[in-house]
Design an enzyme around this catalytic site. Sequence first.
Site, mmCIF file in Angstrom:
data_model
loop_
_atom_site.group_PDB
_atom_site.id
_atom_site.type_symbol
_atom_site.label_atom_id
_atom_site.label_comp_id
_atom_site.label_asym_id
_atom_site.label_seq_id
_atom_site.Cartn_x
_atom_site.Cartn_y
_atom_site.Cartn_z
ATOM 1 N N GLU A 153 -3.049 5.318 12.414
ATOM 2 C CA GLU A 153 -2.142 5.680 11.318
ATOM 3 C C GLU A 153 -2.937 5.827 10.027
ATOM 4 O O GLU A 153 -3.875 5.062 9.784
ATOM 5 C CB GLU A 153 -1.092 4.567 11.188
ATOM 6 C CG GLU A 153 -0.122 4.735 10.023
ATOM 7 C CD GLU A 153 0.814 3.528 9.922
ATOM 8 O OE1 GLU A 153 1.084 2.881 10.959
ATOM 9 O OE2 GLU A 153 1.256 3.219 8.809
ATOM 10 N N LYS B 55 9.809 4.969 7.408
ATOM 11 C CA LYS B 55 10.140 3.824 6.563
ATOM 12 C C LYS B 55 11.336 4.228 5.717
ATOM 13 O O LYS B 55 11.225 5.112 4.869
ATOM 14 C CB LYS B 55 8.963 3.491 5.644
ATOM 15 C CG LYS B 55 7.767 2.845 6.348
ATOM 16 C CD LYS B 55 6.583 2.779 5.402
ATOM 17 C CE LYS B 55 5.479 1.867 5.914
ATOM 18 N NZ LYS B 55 4.219 2.055 5.126
ATOM 19 N N SER C 105 0.866 -1.189 0.000
ATOM 20 C CA SER C 105 0.000 0.000 0.000
ATOM 21 C C SER C 105 0.897 1.233 0.000
ATOM 22 O O SER C 105 0.965 1.981 0.962
ATOM 23 C CB SER C 105 -0.925 -0.005 1.218
ATOM 24 O OG SER C 105 -0.181 -0.010 2.416
ATOM 25 N N GLU D 140 1.833 -9.646 6.905
ATOM 26 C CA GLU D 140 2.643 -9.240 8.057
ATOM 27 C C GLU D 140 2.464 -10.192 9.237
ATOM 28 O O GLU D 140 2.823 -9.870 10.364
ATOM 29 C CB GLU D 140 2.313 -7.798 8.444
ATOM 30 C CG GLU D 140 2.668 -6.833 7.319
ATOM 31 C CD GLU D 140 2.501 -5.373 7.672
ATOM 32 O OE1 GLU D 140 1.941 -5.078 8.754
ATOM 33 O OE2 GLU D 140 2.934 -4.529 6.874
ATOM 34 N N HIS E 182 8.608 -1.354 9.442
ATOM 35 C CA HIS E 182 8.931 -2.299 8.379
ATOM 36 C C HIS E 182 8.062 -1.983 7.156
ATOM 37 O O HIS E 182 7.310 -1.014 7.154
ATOM 38 C CB HIS E 182 8.635 -3.730 8.851
ATOM 39 C CG HIS E 182 7.172 -3.953 9.132
ATOM 40 N ND1 HIS E 182 6.614 -5.191 9.289
ATOM 41 C CD2 HIS E 182 6.146 -3.066 9.288
ATOM 42 C CE1 HIS E 182 5.327 -5.070 9.516
ATOM 43 N NE2 HIS E 182 5.016 -3.809 9.530
ATOM 44 N N ASP F 82 1.757 8.228 7.558
ATOM 45 C CA ASP F 82 2.606 7.300 6.801
ATOM 46 C C ASP F 82 2.635 7.752 5.343
ATOM 47 O O ASP F 82 3.540 8.476 4.935
ATOM 48 C CB ASP F 82 2.065 5.868 6.980
ATOM 49 C CG ASP F 82 2.722 4.849 6.056
ATOM 50 O OD1 ASP F 82 3.742 5.175 5.445
ATOM 51 O OD2 ASP F 82 2.210 3.707 5.951
ATOM 52 N N ASP G 222 -3.797 0.855 11.731
ATOM 53 C CA ASP G 222 -3.344 1.514 10.508
ATOM 54 C C ASP G 222 -4.467 1.329 9.499
ATOM 55 O O ASP G 222 -4.674 0.234 8.983
ATOM 56 C CB ASP G 222 -2.035 0.915 9.983
ATOM 57 C CG ASP G 222 -1.586 1.595 8.693
ATOM 58 O OD1 ASP G 222 -2.254 2.572 8.269
ATOM 59 O OD2 ASP G 222 -0.583 1.162 8.095
ATOM 60 N N HIS H 31 -3.402 -6.058 2.517
ATOM 61 C CA HIS H 31 -2.533 -7.144 2.986
ATOM 62 C C HIS H 31 -3.268 -8.474 3.144
ATOM 63 O O HIS H 31 -2.704 -9.453 3.610
ATOM 64 C CB HIS H 31 -1.892 -6.765 4.331
ATOM 65 C CG HIS H 31 -0.931 -5.624 4.218
ATOM 66 N ND1 HIS H 31 -0.377 -4.998 5.293
ATOM 67 C CD2 HIS H 31 -0.426 -4.995 3.125
ATOM 68 C CE1 HIS H 31 0.435 -4.039 4.889
ATOM 69 N NE2 HIS H 31 0.408 -4.010 3.574
ATOM 70 N N LYS I 102 6.950 -0.557 14.525
ATOM 71 C CA LYS I 102 5.878 -1.354 13.951
ATOM 72 C C LYS I 102 6.539 -2.381 13.056
ATOM 73 O O LYS I 102 7.130 -2.034 12.035
ATOM 74 C CB LYS I 102 4.983 -0.415 13.132
ATOM 75 C CG LYS I 102 3.734 -1.052 12.616
ATOM 76 C CD LYS I 102 2.861 -0.026 11.923
ATOM 77 C CE LYS I 102 3.057 -0.093 10.441
ATOM 78 N NZ LYS I 102 1.881 0.325 9.668
ATOM 79 N N GLU J 113 -4.587 -2.755 9.304
ATOM 80 C CA GLU J 113 -3.866 -3.330 10.441
ATOM 81 C C GLU J 113 -4.565 -3.032 11.764
ATOM 82 O O GLU J 113 -4.842 -1.879 12.079
ATOM 83 C CB GLU J 113 -2.445 -2.766 10.490
ATOM 84 C CG GLU J 113 -1.707 -2.960 9.175
ATOM 85 C CD GLU J 113 -0.346 -2.282 9.130
ATOM 86 O OE1 GLU J 113 0.174 -1.903 10.201
ATOM 87 O OE2 GLU J 113 0.185 -2.140 8.021
HETATM 88 P P1 PGA Z 1 3.070 -1.347 3.161
HETATM 89 O O1 PGA Z 1 2.214 -1.398 4.480
HETATM 90 O O2 PGA Z 1 4.475 -1.731 3.507
HETATM 91 O O3 PGA Z 1 2.366 -2.338 2.281
HETATM 92 O O4 PGA Z 1 2.986 0.060 2.643
HETATM 93 C C1 PGA Z 1 2.672 -0.941 5.716
HETATM 94 C C2 PGA Z 1 1.949 0.308 6.149
HETATM 95 O O5 PGA Z 1 1.045 0.798 5.452
HETATM 96 O O6 PGA Z 1 2.293 0.854 7.186
HETATM 97 ZN ZN ZN Z 2 0.711 2.536 6.995
#
Ligand code: PGA
Ligand code: ZN
Length: 420
Positions: free
Chosen positions: A281, A333, A40, A203, A361, A308, A240, A153, A384, A162
């Site tokens: 998030e 990230k 995503s 995940e 991650h 994010d 999230d 996911h 996370k 999430e």
């Molecule tokens: P992604 O998901 O690594 O698929 O972007 C993680 C997140 O959205 O935090």
């Molecule tokens: Zn996210």
Amino acid sequence: EIISVLGREILDSRGNPTIEVEVKTSAGNMGRAAVPSGASTGAHEAYELRDGDKKRYLGKGVFKAVDHVREKIAPEIVGLNVYEQVYIDKILRDIDGTENKSNLGANAILGVSLACAHAAAKDAGLPLYRYVGGSQACRLPVPLMNVLNGGAHANNGLDIQEFMIVPTVNNSFAESLRAGSEIFHTLKKILNKKGLSTAVGDEGGFAPTLKSNEEALELLMQAILEAGYEAGQNVFLALDVASTELFKGGKYTWEQNQITGLELQGIYQKWAEKYPLVSIEDGFAEDDWDSWISATSNLGSHLQLVGDDLFVTNPKRLRQGLEKKAANALLVKVNQIGTLTETFEAVNLAQRNKMKTVMSHRSGETEDVTIADLAVALNCHQIKTGSLCRGERTAKYNQLLRIEEDLGGMGVYWDKAGFR
Ligand code: PGA
Ligand code: ZN
């Protein structure tokens, strides 16, 4: 001094190719780093270069990025002082020459940047968290553990990506990890009893087909209770929403309806009153600034609102957010921005402005554990890194156990101060 830089194609946790880089120094050390990959992804993220050759890995090969490491990066980096991370990262950006690293590929650049840090830490004879974080790095992040998966996911129809548990037990990372594992296994039993699937998503969280988003929250509450913990005392909840994925034509798709940002804010407010919810998030889409600003002013004093896709670990996006007063926490990230130096910059900017920081991650990971060290090095309040199964997720938790042990009496668990 750097004597060689080598890239190679390896597999990530979804079985897709990704790049791994090795940097060797004249002192005889080698630093290695593998690059993660999102599903995503935000529109403003740095560019992930893939070959597009449909005959290899369905177009997802990374030979071009590997070639860029060998042909374009290595000649400029070999001979440099491996301790000069800021300079190395500047050279990487200069060779690329674009805003979003689309020339060399952010994956090629990040692999080199992180491998250099690993090599330098070895030359210095220090663990990575100590080399990068200096003598004051001593804080263990609170884990946000993603035990129920939905969104992009999983294929279970849940809107929210999430559903996370946030343990703060006995002032210790190890004890909080144990709580997370016990709740995870209790949740599995509950799902089994209800005849729901216990297969896991990308995940490592369970991905059962549920009737509503709220049913997922209820399941987490039940699992916390049955595992012997106290929701709201030593275990909290986080989400999230990854709502960029739900946003189209100014509305959010929510349980088959189209709703406004304000209506979504109302749902979050109701949940924050009913559940021990401490963090949301990407509650709003990456460019829906108005909703972010409204929610931050209305809910931000008692709820962590994490950007994010909104910030993509980019100091420029974060500066916009600070000006507009949108969000009060930064998700970090490394591959959204592409170098260690810029990651540093984003984290420091957030912390200077009293924002909480959450090291993260990606849904596509490897056995590389660099982010565990970086979370401690950068004083991140939270980390996370997925559920309590799948080796690429537990690898990061296990590295934090080693770091907590290595810190000994010096270690401090962020605990509730990590999100309050
Ligand atoms: P992604 O998901 O690594 O698929 O972007 C993680 C997140 O959205 O935090
Ligand atoms: Zn996210």
